[in-house]
Design an enzyme around this catalytic site. Structure first.
Site, PDB file in Angstrom:
ATOM      1  N   ALA A  13       0.802  -1.228   0.000  1.00 26.69           N
ATOM      2  CA  ALA A  13       0.000   0.000   0.000  1.00 26.69           C
ATOM      3  C   ALA A  13       0.833   1.276   0.000  1.00 26.69           C
ATOM      4  O   ALA A  13       0.313   2.350  -0.297  1.00 26.69           O
ATOM      5  CB  ALA A  13      -0.935   0.009   1.209  1.00 26.69           C
ATOM      6  N   ASP A  16       4.699   2.661  -5.110  1.00 22.85           N
ATOM      7  CA  ASP A  16       4.463   3.548  -6.225  1.00 22.85           C
ATOM      8  C   ASP A  16       3.206   3.174  -7.015  1.00 22.85           C
ATOM      9  O   ASP A  16       2.402   4.014  -7.388  1.00 22.85           O
ATOM     10  CB  ASP A  16       5.716   3.437  -7.101  1.00 22.85           C
ATOM     11  CG  ASP A  16       5.725   4.453  -8.191  1.00 22.85           C
ATOM     12  OD1 ASP A  16       5.517   5.633  -7.860  1.00 22.85           O
ATOM     13  OD2 ASP A  16       5.910   4.066  -9.356  1.00 22.85           O
ATOM     14  N   LYS A  19       0.014   4.169  -5.322  1.00 20.76           N
ATOM     15  CA  LYS A  19      -0.234   5.614  -5.379  1.00 20.76           C
ATOM     16  C   LYS A  19      -0.570   6.091  -6.792  1.00 20.76           C
ATOM     17  O   LYS A  19      -1.432   6.925  -6.989  1.00 20.76           O
ATOM     18  CB  LYS A  19       1.000   6.368  -4.862  1.00 20.76           C
ATOM     19  CG  LYS A  19       1.163   6.242  -3.356  1.00 20.76           C
ATOM     20  CD  LYS A  19       2.324   7.103  -2.860  1.00 20.76           C
ATOM     21  CE  LYS A  19       3.387   6.211  -2.265  1.00 20.76           C
ATOM     22  NZ  LYS A  19       4.611   6.870  -1.879  1.00 20.76           N
ATOM     23  N   ARG A  46       5.178  -3.000   5.175  1.00 19.52           N
ATOM     24  CA  ARG A  46       6.026  -3.149   6.361  1.00 19.52           C
ATOM     25  C   ARG A  46       5.997  -1.902   7.243  1.00 19.52           C
ATOM     26  O   ARG A  46       5.977  -1.988   8.457  1.00 19.52           O
ATOM     27  CB  ARG A  46       7.488  -3.379   5.927  1.00 19.52           C
ATOM     28  CG  ARG A  46       7.749  -4.708   5.287  1.00 19.52           C
ATOM     29  CD  ARG A  46       7.680  -5.835   6.291  1.00 19.52           C
ATOM     30  NE  ARG A  46       8.791  -5.792   7.253  1.00 19.52           N
ATOM     31  CZ  ARG A  46       9.857  -6.565   7.208  1.00 19.52           C
ATOM     32  NH1 ARG A  46       9.981  -7.445   6.243  1.00 19.52           N
ATOM     33  NH2 ARG A  46      10.802  -6.478   8.134  1.00 19.52           N
ATOM     34  N   VAL A  86       4.445  -9.925   5.587  1.00 17.98           N
ATOM     35  CA  VAL A  86       3.746 -11.003   4.862  1.00 17.98           C
ATOM     36  C   VAL A  86       4.209 -12.395   5.284  1.00 17.98           C
ATOM     37  O   VAL A  86       3.517 -13.380   5.049  1.00 17.98           O
ATOM     38  CB  VAL A  86       3.872 -10.858   3.323  1.00 17.98           C
ATOM     39  CG1 VAL A  86       3.177  -9.604   2.841  1.00 17.98           C
ATOM     40  CG2 VAL A  86       5.324 -10.896   2.870  1.00 17.98           C
ATOM     41  N   ASP A 177      -2.832  -7.215 -17.138  1.00 14.94           N
ATOM     42  CA  ASP A 177      -2.010  -6.745 -18.245  1.00 14.94           C
ATOM     43  C   ASP A 177      -2.676  -5.426 -18.598  1.00 14.94           C
ATOM     44  O   ASP A 177      -3.740  -5.414 -19.221  1.00 14.94           O
ATOM     45  CB  ASP A 177      -2.063  -7.704 -19.433  1.00 14.94           C
ATOM     46  CG  ASP A 177      -1.166  -7.218 -20.562  1.00 14.94           C
ATOM     47  OD1 ASP A 177      -1.218  -6.008 -20.885  1.00 14.94           O
ATOM     48  OD2 ASP A 177      -0.413  -8.021 -21.132  1.00 14.94           O
ATOM     49  N   HIS A 178      -2.100  -4.323 -18.178  1.00 12.10           N
ATOM     50  CA  HIS A 178      -2.859  -3.067 -18.236  1.00 12.10           C
ATOM     51  C   HIS A 178      -3.190  -2.657 -19.663  1.00 12.10           C
ATOM     52  O   HIS A 178      -4.105  -1.884 -19.888  1.00 12.10           O
ATOM     53  CB  HIS A 178      -2.149  -1.956 -17.462  1.00 12.10           C
ATOM     54  CG  HIS A 178      -0.987  -1.350 -18.159  1.00 12.10           C
ATOM     55  ND1 HIS A 178       0.224  -1.974 -18.277  1.00 12.10           N
ATOM     56  CD2 HIS A 178      -0.847  -0.157 -18.796  1.00 12.10           C
ATOM     57  CE1 HIS A 178       1.060  -1.194 -18.947  1.00 12.10           C
ATOM     58  NE2 HIS A 178       0.437  -0.083 -19.276  1.00 12.10           N
ATOM     59  N   GLU A 216       8.363   3.509 -27.078  1.00  9.27           N
ATOM     60  CA  GLU A 216       8.327   4.472 -25.970  1.00  9.27           C
ATOM     61  C   GLU A 216       9.435   5.481 -26.199  1.00  9.27           C
ATOM     62  O   GLU A 216      10.488   5.123 -26.718  1.00  9.27           O
ATOM     63  CB  GLU A 216       8.581   3.780 -24.639  1.00  9.27           C
ATOM     64  CG  GLU A 216       7.496   2.803 -24.255  1.00  9.27           C
ATOM     65  CD  GLU A 216       7.708   2.312 -22.840  1.00  9.27           C
ATOM     66  OE1 GLU A 216       7.227   2.978 -21.913  1.00  9.27           O
ATOM     67  OE2 GLU A 216       8.378   1.290 -22.660  1.00  9.27           O
ATOM     68  N   HIS A 240       2.330  -7.715 -23.082  1.00  4.03           N
ATOM     69  CA  HIS A 240       1.479  -6.789 -23.849  1.00  4.03           C
ATOM     70  C   HIS A 240       1.433  -7.127 -25.344  1.00  4.03           C
ATOM     71  O   HIS A 240       0.367  -7.189 -25.949  1.00  4.03           O
ATOM     72  CB  HIS A 240       1.971  -5.355 -23.682  1.00  4.03           C
ATOM     73  CG  HIS A 240       2.205  -4.940 -22.256  1.00  4.03           C
ATOM     74  ND1 HIS A 240       1.329  -5.254 -21.243  1.00  4.03           N
ATOM     75  CD2 HIS A 240       3.203  -4.232 -21.677  1.00  4.03           C
ATOM     76  CE1 HIS A 240       1.797  -4.743 -20.093  1.00  4.03           C
ATOM     77  NE2 HIS A 240       2.927  -4.132 -20.332  1.00  4.03           N
TER      78      HIS A 240
HETATM   79  C1  BG6 Z   1       4.869  -1.628 -18.440  1.00  7.20           C
HETATM   80  C2  BG6 Z   1       6.352  -1.795 -18.574  1.00  7.20           C
HETATM   81  O1  BG6 Z   1       4.249  -2.890 -18.369  1.00  7.20           O
HETATM   82  O2  BG6 Z   1       4.364  -0.911 -19.539  1.00  7.20           O
HETATM   83  C3  BG6 Z   1       7.028  -0.456 -18.712  1.00  7.20           C
HETATM   84  O3  BG6 Z   1       6.875  -2.469 -17.452  1.00  7.20           O
HETATM   85  C4  BG6 Z   1       6.398   0.355 -19.806  1.00  7.20           C
HETATM   86  O4  BG6 Z   1       8.425  -0.621 -18.954  1.00  7.20           O
HETATM   87  C5  BG6 Z   1       4.887   0.411 -19.649  1.00  7.20           C
HETATM   88  O5  BG6 Z   1       6.922   1.665 -19.765  1.00  7.20           O
HETATM   89  C6  BG6 Z   1       4.224   1.079 -20.825  1.00  7.20           C
HETATM   90  O6  BG6 Z   1       2.867   1.280 -20.537  1.00  7.20           O
HETATM   91  P1  BG6 Z   1       2.059   2.543 -21.096  1.00  7.20           P
HETATM   92  O7  BG6 Z   1       0.679   2.359 -20.615  1.00  7.20           O
HETATM   93  O8  BG6 Z   1       2.759   3.747 -20.553  1.00  7.20           O
HETATM   94  O9  BG6 Z   1       2.193   2.453 -22.586  1.00  7.20           O
END
Ligand code: BG6
Length: 490
Positions: A13, A16, A19, A46, A86, A177-178, A216, A240
């Site tokens: 919690a 990074d 937050k 912790r 933990v 997997d965002h 990137e 991804h």
């Molecule tokens: C993350 C990686 O999964 O995806 C990072 O660990 C990368 O290294 C990031 O910068 C990129 O995500 P986004 O949403 O900024 O394109």
């Protein structure tokens, strides 16, 4: 909206991720009324924090999103901090007691969501204790959300999965997997399956090659410690990129729901060619950025970055060709590339269609028709475009390349839910469609491990590329060998 009932427990919690992503996403759900009175959050780590200090941290993390102080403070009042080790069984007793109290106080219907925003080596021990200390009661739904990296190889992922599976069923495990929470990734399926003009061309008779770029412009930033153990192949391609690839390549699912989509994605991943070590070296290349100047700015080389070894062999760029041995895709290369410190940020898919064998206009003009390319833009702007040929206006006959394009405007995007927000709502709804499933992760590791091992065994000089470029020369040669080129060359 009907408000959701749940007790959230966050491991990690103070970190990074909590937050930057967790608190803001929960707040967005709160503002929309998805979360209202019947939720509470236990934050653990912790460190010794008081509830009021925790509230300050939560408030700070949402300061750009809040309309009113009262609303934000109301939200933060649902948060409780519990210092926690933990590995210590006794600490879970405190967690259980606090949980019991909050469940009753906030009427959460026994529903529980656990977020593991910590290093993966702790996932197993946390899951075990949740069970042995009876924090899992089976009263309401009980779901666990875990962050990448899911293992570091097939073997480590399997060990991790085995330890989670002792406690949770696959339906209860949500592997983030965002990218799967991003708008345009989901609309890959809409573009393809809602448009017969594309769906009917979606095969090796009409598609020449597919290109997936995850570029990137940022460098490794302050994440050198993690990145040195990962590299572009594991950081981006294993998860991804292969997720996107499987969505493009899968057969049409019988229904557009989790079970059917996952089944088709897994089939596509399994049909991907398993390279030998030699084939891996022929079809995949890597690179590391070196210092460069761009737009008057100087950029450090990777080896000069913080927490990076001066002789590091970690790749910050990876590109390669995957092949899928099934009826639909036989002979169609799927080129992928991803790297840091590239020319610009851009995530896009280019579907390159075949050329017409004969050019009807060869006697009328010297213009070669351009290849039709369907581009799906994922970031930074979302949308798609199609390149076509038209006749240039005016006398005589000349072909003119045109681009039909659609981009969402920024106002729309500003209001659309953030990736994590969407994913959390999916967790609350029990919908795992946009998460990575074990079979997908497992297959992705099998495909990646052989490349990784082949590279580890190759001691030749690390190929380099200048910071703020589109990668090493080898990335261009890779396509040239096949008579192709990258459709996107900023
Ligand atoms: C993350 C990686 O999964 O995806 C990072 O660990 C990368 O290294 C990031 O910068 C990129 O995500 P986004 O949403 O900024 O394109």
């Amino acid at each position: 909206t009907e408000q959701k009932q749940a007790l959230f427990t966050i491991f990690g919690a103070t970190g990074d991720l909590a937050k930057r992503k967790l608190y803001p996403s929960l707040f967005r759900l709160f503002k929309k009324g998805e979360l209202a009175d019947n939720f509470a959050v236990i934050g653990t780590a912790r460190r010794q924090w008081t509830d009021s200090f925790y509230h300050e941290v939560v408030l700070d993390s949402i300061k750009d999103l809040m309309h009113s102080k009262t609303e934000a403070e109301n939200f933060a009042s649902h948060f409780y901090y519990q210092s926690h080790d933990v590995n210590d069984a006794e600490h879970y007793v405190n967690l259980k007691n606090l949980g019991e109290r909050l469940k009753a106080q906030y009427k959460t219907a026994g529903n529980q969501v656990f977020f593991l925003a910590m290093a993966p080596q702790f996932f197993g021990v946390i899951a075990e204790h949740l069970k042995s200390e009876n924090i899992l009661t089976g009263e309401g739904f009980e779901r666990i959300v875990i962050e990448k990296p899911f293992g570091n190889s097939y073997a480590t992922a399997k060990t991790l999965n085995d330890s989670l599976s002792k406690v949770f069923t696959e339906e209860q495990i949500f592997r983030i997997d965002h990218y799967l929470g991003k708008e345009m990734i989901q609309s890959v399926s809409a573009v393809r399956f809602a448009n017969p003009i594309f769906e009917s061309l979606w095969n090796n008779r009409h598609i020449d090659n597919v290109q997936i770029t995850f570029a990137e412009f940022i460098g490794v930033e302050e994440r050198g410690g993690y990145y040195e153990t990962s590299g572009a192949l594991k950081d981006m391609i294993q998860n991804h990129v292969l997720q996107v690839l499987s969505l493009i390549a899968m057969e049409k699912p019988e229904k557009f729901d989790e079970a059917h989509i996952v089944k088709e994605k897994v089939k596509a991943l399994k049909a991907m060619r398993q390279y030998s070590s030699q084939e891996a070296l022929e079809n995949f290349i890597r690179g590391q950025y070196i210092a460069g100047k761009f737009d008057g700015e100087n950029y450090l080389g990777y080896r000069e970055e913080d927490s990076v070894a001066p002789d590091s062999r970690t790749e910050t760029f990876a590109a390669g060709k995957f092949l899928i041995d099934n009826e639909r895709w036989a002979g169609v290369p799927f080129y992928v590339r991803s790297g840091k410190r590239m020319t610009e940020k851009g995530t896009r898919i280019n579907i390159v269609f075949k050329k017409e064998a004969e050019n009807l206009f060869a006697d009328n003009c010297d213009d070669q028709p351009v290849q039709n390319v369907l581009t799906i833009y994922i970031q930074p702007t979302e949308g798609f475009s199609l390149s076509v040929n038209g006749k240039a206006a005016g006398q005589g006959f000349h072909l003119e390349p045109l681009r039909l394009s659609f981009r969402h405007d920024s106002e729309f995007l500003g209001n659309s839910p953030e990736a994590y927000e969407k994913l959390f709502l999916d967790v609350l709804n029990g919908d795992g469609t946009n998460f990575s499933h074990w079979e997908e992760a497992a297959r992705a590791w099998e495909l990646i491990d052989v490349i990784r091992e082949a590279w580890d065994g190759d001691t030749s000089d690390m190929p380099t590329y200048t910071a703020r470029s589109m990668g090493p020369q080898a990335a261009f040669d890779l396509l040239k060998k096949d008579g192709n080129e990258w459709a996107w060359q900023p």
